[in-house]
Design a protein around this motif. Structure first.
Motif, PDB file in Angstrom:
ATOM      1  N   GLY A   1      22.539   7.782  -4.942  1.00 60.59           N
ATOM      2  CA  GLY A   1      23.147   8.286  -6.047  1.00 60.59           C
ATOM      3  C   GLY A   1      22.000   9.362  -6.573  1.00 60.59           C
ATOM      4  O   GLY A   1      22.051   9.345  -7.796  1.00 60.59           O
ATOM      5  N   CYS A   2      20.993   9.799  -5.975  1.00 61.87           N
ATOM      6  CA  CYS A   2      19.855  10.348  -6.485  1.00 61.87           C
ATOM      7  C   CYS A   2      20.101  11.569  -7.010  1.00 61.87           C
ATOM      8  O   CYS A   2      19.338  12.122  -7.948  1.00 61.87           O
ATOM      9  CB  CYS A   2      18.784  10.487  -5.305  1.00 61.87           C
ATOM     10  SG  CYS A   2      19.318  11.800  -4.030  1.00 61.87           S
TER      11      CYS A   2
ATOM     12  N   THR B   1       0.941  -1.400  -0.010  1.00 62.86           N
ATOM     13  CA  THR B   1      -0.030  -0.062  -0.031  1.00 62.86           C
ATOM     14  C   THR B   1       0.959   1.302   0.084  1.00 62.86           C
ATOM     15  O   THR B   1       0.520   2.108  -0.527  1.00 62.86           O
ATOM     16  CB  THR B   1      -0.748  -0.011   1.130  1.00 62.86           C
ATOM     17  OG1 THR B   1      -1.510  -1.298   1.233  1.00 62.86           O
ATOM     18  CG2 THR B   1      -1.775   1.047   1.177  1.00 62.86           C
ATOM     19  N   HIS B   2       1.887   1.320   0.769  1.00 57.94           N
ATOM     20  CA  HIS B   2       2.907   2.493   0.859  1.00 57.94           C
ATOM     21  C   HIS B   2       4.198   1.905   0.476  1.00 57.94           C
ATOM     22  O   HIS B   2       5.205   1.658   1.526  1.00 57.94           O
ATOM     23  CB  HIS B   2       2.720   2.895   2.153  1.00 57.94           C
ATOM     24  CG  HIS B   2       1.432   3.723   2.337  1.00 57.94           C
ATOM     25  ND1 HIS B   2       0.914   4.918   1.932  1.00 57.94           N
ATOM     26  CD2 HIS B   2       0.388   3.395   3.367  1.00 57.94           C
ATOM     27  CE1 HIS B   2      -0.307   5.159   1.991  1.00 57.94           C
ATOM     28  NE2 HIS B   2      -0.779   4.384   3.159  1.00 57.94           N
ATOM     29  N   PRO B   3       4.590   1.670  -0.736  1.00 60.79           N
ATOM     30  CA  PRO B   3       6.056   1.369  -0.821  1.00 60.79           C
ATOM     31  C   PRO B   3       6.950   2.233  -0.665  1.00 60.79           C
ATOM     32  O   PRO B   3       6.621   3.084  -0.858  1.00 60.79           O
ATOM     33  CB  PRO B   3       5.710   0.795  -2.326  1.00 60.79           C
ATOM     34  CG  PRO B   3       4.772   1.481  -3.096  1.00 60.79           C
ATOM     35  CD  PRO B   3       3.700   1.716  -1.823  1.00 60.79           C
ATOM     36  N   SER B   4       8.133   1.796  -0.403  1.00 61.74           N
ATOM     37  CA  SER B   4       9.299   2.720  -0.166  1.00 61.74           C
ATOM     38  C   SER B   4      10.367   2.392  -1.080  1.00 61.74           C
ATOM     39  O   SER B   4      10.606   1.360  -1.608  1.00 61.74           O
ATOM     40  CB  SER B   4       9.645   2.542   1.330  1.00 61.74           C
ATOM     41  OG  SER B   4      10.215   1.219   1.430  1.00 61.74           O
ATOM     42  N   VAL B   5      11.243   3.525  -1.474  1.00 63.57           N
ATOM     43  CA  VAL B   5      12.200   3.323  -2.390  1.00 63.57           C
ATOM     44  C   VAL B   5      13.443   4.142  -1.626  1.00 63.57           C
ATOM     45  O   VAL B   5      13.141   5.238  -1.195  1.00 63.57           O
ATOM     46  CB  VAL B   5      11.914   3.959  -3.765  1.00 63.57           C
ATOM     47  CG1 VAL B   5      11.631   5.265  -3.893  1.00 63.57           C
ATOM     48  CG2 VAL B   5      12.886   3.519  -4.712  1.00 63.57           C
TER      49      VAL B   5
ATOM     50  N   VAL C   1      12.051  -1.034  -2.554  1.00 61.20           N
ATOM     51  CA  VAL C   1      13.007  -1.124  -3.608  1.00 61.20           C
ATOM     52  C   VAL C   1      14.304  -0.330  -3.370  1.00 61.20           C
ATOM     53  O   VAL C   1      14.243   0.683  -2.816  1.00 61.20           O
ATOM     54  CB  VAL C   1      12.197  -0.369  -4.892  1.00 61.20           C
ATOM     55  CG1 VAL C   1      13.155   0.099  -6.094  1.00 61.20           C
ATOM     56  CG2 VAL C   1      10.803  -0.994  -5.222  1.00 61.20           C
ATOM     57  N   ILE C   2      15.572  -0.532  -4.049  1.00 67.66           N
ATOM     58  CA  ILE C   2      16.693   0.135  -3.769  1.00 67.66           C
ATOM     59  C   ILE C   2      17.157   0.292  -5.044  1.00 67.66           C
ATOM     60  O   ILE C   2      17.505  -0.936  -5.983  1.00 67.66           O
ATOM     61  CB  ILE C   2      17.606  -0.663  -2.891  1.00 67.66           C
ATOM     62  CG1 ILE C   2      17.087  -0.772  -1.464  1.00 67.66           C
ATOM     63  CG2 ILE C   2      18.980   0.310  -2.785  1.00 67.66           C
ATOM     64  CD1 ILE C   2      18.085  -1.315  -0.521  1.00 67.66           C
ATOM     65  N   ILE C   3      17.316   1.578  -5.559  1.00 68.78           N
ATOM     66  CA  ILE C   3      17.949   1.782  -7.098  1.00 68.78           C
ATOM     67  C   ILE C   3      19.268   2.406  -7.027  1.00 68.78           C
ATOM     68  O   ILE C   3      19.458   3.391  -5.845  1.00 68.78           O
ATOM     69  CB  ILE C   3      16.718   2.454  -7.884  1.00 68.78           C
ATOM     70  CG1 ILE C   3      16.519   3.735  -7.231  1.00 68.78           C
ATOM     71  CG2 ILE C   3      15.952   1.449  -8.389  1.00 68.78           C
ATOM     72  CD1 ILE C   3      15.503   4.446  -8.221  1.00 68.78           C
TER      73      ILE C   3
END
Length: 105
Positions: A48-49, A40-44, A103-105
């Protein structure tokens, strides 16, 4: 750099080409964010944003967004553009995070 809130882009392209590339990347990241959304409230966590080129796509898809970058200038620009997101200045090699992310990008 500071006047173009999307970043410098590719200096060998004109602004129209950089705009086209940015729009294409935003649509692509948005489709990925939508496809991998699992809660419902995913986090990312965006390592290096920079100035937050992917932030809007994740926020549009309901993610709690955290961006980390080594540049304080970049994170200040990103925070001004996206006050609903979290940004921090850190070297990712020395990062000590508490908690977890979907999620980690």
């Amino acid at each position: 750099y500071l006047s173009d809130t999307r970043g410098v882009g590719n200096l060998t392209f004109d602004s129209a080409e950089n705009d086209r590339i940015y729009a294409s990347m935003d649509a692509y990241v948005g489709s990925i964010a939508d496809a991998i959304k699992s809660t419902t409230h995913p986090s990312v966590l965006d390592l290096g944003c920079g100035i937050g080129m992917m932030t809007a796509a994740f926020l549009r898809n309901g993610y709690d967004y955290t961006g980390i970058d080594i540049s304080s200038t970049a994170t200040q620009i990103a925070q001004a553009k996206f006050p609903g997101a979290k940004f921090a200045v850190s070297n990712v090699a020395e990062l000590d995070l508490q908690g977890s992310f979907d999620v980690i990008i």
